[in-house]
Write an enzyme that holds these catalytic residues in place. Structure first.
Site, PDB file in Angstrom:
ATOM      1  N   HIS A 278      -1.969   9.058   4.512  1.00 29.05           N
ATOM      2  CA  HIS A 278      -2.993   8.386   3.693  1.00 29.05           C
ATOM      3  C   HIS A 278      -4.408   8.728   4.168  1.00 29.05           C
ATOM      4  O   HIS A 278      -5.374   8.500   3.431  1.00 29.05           O
ATOM      5  CB  HIS A 278      -2.752   6.871   3.609  1.00 29.05           C
ATOM      6  CG  HIS A 278      -3.254   6.061   4.765  1.00 29.05           C
ATOM      7  ND1 HIS A 278      -2.423   5.597   5.767  1.00 29.05           N
ATOM      8  CD2 HIS A 278      -4.489   5.607   5.072  1.00 29.05           C
ATOM      9  CE1 HIS A 278      -3.144   4.905   6.635  1.00 29.05           C
ATOM     10  NE2 HIS A 278      -4.400   4.892   6.237  1.00 29.05           N
TER      11      HIS A 278
ATOM     12  N   ASP B  50       4.418   8.045   5.764  1.00 27.24           N
ATOM     13  CA  ASP B  50       2.953   8.123   5.902  1.00 27.24           C
ATOM     14  C   ASP B  50       2.589   8.957   7.140  1.00 27.24           C
ATOM     15  O   ASP B  50       2.098   8.447   8.137  1.00 27.24           O
ATOM     16  CB  ASP B  50       2.379   6.702   6.003  1.00 27.24           C
ATOM     17  CG  ASP B  50       0.860   6.689   5.919  1.00 27.24           C
ATOM     18  OD1 ASP B  50       0.275   7.732   5.553  1.00 27.24           O
ATOM     19  OD2 ASP B  50       0.268   5.634   6.216  1.00 27.24           O
TER      20      ASP B  50
ATOM     21  N   SER C  92      -6.094   3.944  11.567  1.00 28.47           N
ATOM     22  CA  SER C  92      -5.039   4.696  10.893  1.00 28.47           C
ATOM     23  C   SER C  92      -4.949   6.132  11.360  1.00 28.47           C
ATOM     24  O   SER C  92      -5.959   6.770  11.644  1.00 28.47           O
ATOM     25  CB  SER C  92      -5.281   4.721   9.388  1.00 28.47           C
ATOM     26  OG  SER C  92      -4.741   3.570   8.829  1.00 28.47           O
TER      27      SER C  92
HETATM   28  N1  ARG Z   1      -4.686   1.331   6.917  1.00 25.64           N
HETATM   29  C1  ARG Z   1      -5.519   1.142   8.060  1.00 25.64           C
HETATM   30  C2  ARG Z   1      -6.427   2.352   8.270  1.00 25.64           C
HETATM   31  O1  ARG Z   1      -6.539   3.147   7.345  1.00 25.64           O
HETATM   32  C3  ARG Z   1      -4.747   0.737   9.282  1.00 25.64           C
HETATM   33  C4  ARG Z   1      -4.418  -0.693   9.215  1.00 25.64           C
HETATM   34  C5  ARG Z   1      -3.562  -1.142  10.318  1.00 25.64           C
HETATM   35  N2  ARG Z   1      -3.451  -2.549  10.164  1.00 25.64           N
HETATM   36  C6  ARG Z   1      -2.779  -3.331  10.993  1.00 25.64           C
HETATM   37  N3  ARG Z   1      -2.824  -4.616  10.789  1.00 25.64           N
HETATM   38  N4  ARG Z   1      -2.127  -2.851  12.023  1.00 25.64           N
HETATM   39  O2  ARG Z   1      -7.159   2.440   9.231  1.00 25.64           O
END
Ligand code: ARG
Length: 250
Positions: free
Chosen positions: A37, A88, A190
């Site tokens: 992503h 992912d 992420s």
């Molecule tokens: N989707 C998030 C990013 O793009 C990461 C989120 C992780 N969240 C969590 N509660 N561990 O950085």
């Protein structure tokens, strides 16, 4: 992560490449893993390579002394699905590093999990660590790399909490975090590293080299009770990674 590739002769007498090891400790590894992503658009197209840099060798993201590498190729998992967040994971193949490793900077490659290790770290007593420059409780990105230890979660419990709000934790992912929350990765983390250090030695009282167990993927909020962090499961992707790396580095 940097592979050592070995040529072997298969049963039909054909020479084939296999990955001999992933933990050569290469200071400027050419293979990087991230989240799919992070490098794909909603439309499914892959992010532009121009301007994409991989920075390592310093925990201070604003520091001058760090290693900057350009990306040569982005390989998102072909079955990544941005609805279910299945698979992912993406591979970045880096060009040769344009700059030398500055004094004191010491980027290191990390080993991929061996299928035989999986049972020992997919256990609620196993500690994992995650780190990143993502947001902290003040809501801002961090200039310094922030590490936190989180246990492997009870997967049924994690799935149940998320299904309560209509979200599914896909089989290619797993959760880590405390039932009571409080410690987690967050937005901006992420694509980052979740790792485990297996115990070793006669009394299992020493820690072996870290193994890359997961890639930061998603979560509801950060550190909320019951809503653990969700990570792409690297062990299950090992065969795909090896295959792609061998194709790309030859
Ligand atoms: N989707 C998030 C990013 O793009 C990461 C989120 C992780 N969240 C969590 N509660 N561990 O950085």
């Amino acid at each position: 992560m940097s592979p050592v590739i070995d040529k072997i002769t298969d049963t039909s007498g054909k020479k084939v490449d296999v990955v001999k090891s992933w933990d050569a400790g290469d200071p400027r590894p050419r293979v990087m893993l991230t989240a799919a992503h992070c490098v794909t658009q909603k439309s499914g197209s892959v992010t532009e390579i121009a301007g994409l840099e991989v920075v390592s060798g310093n925990t201070n993201i604003a520091a001058v002394g760090k290693v900057v590498q350009q990306v040569e190729k982005i390989i998102p998992h072909p079955d990544y699905d941005d609805d279910t967040m299945a698979n992912d994971i993406a591979i970045l193949i880096l060009s040769e590093a344009p700059n030398p490793v500055p004094d004191g900077a010491n980027p290191r490659s990390i080993a991929l999990p061996h299928p035989a290790d999986v049972a020992s770290y997919k256990s609620v007593t196993a500690a994992h660590s995650v780190m990143g420059w993502g947001t902290t409780e003040n809501g801002f990105l961090s200039q310094f790399l922030m590490p936190v230890r989180v246990p492997y979660s009870d997967q049924a419990a994690c799935k149940a909490t998320y299904s309560g709000i209509g979200w599914d934790v896909h089989a290619t992912s797993f959760c880590t975090g405390f039932v009571s929350g409080g410690f987690d990765s967050c937005q901006g983390d992420s694509g980052g590293v979740l790792f485990h250090r297996p115990t070793t030695g006669a009394n299992s009282n020493q820690l072996a080299a870290p193994v890359l167990t997961g890639i930061v993927s998603w979560g509801r909020g950060c550190g909320l009770p019951g809503f653990a962090g969700v990570y792409a499961d690297v062990a299950g992707q090992r065969a795909w990674i090896e295959n792609e790396v061998i194709k790309s580095l030859n």
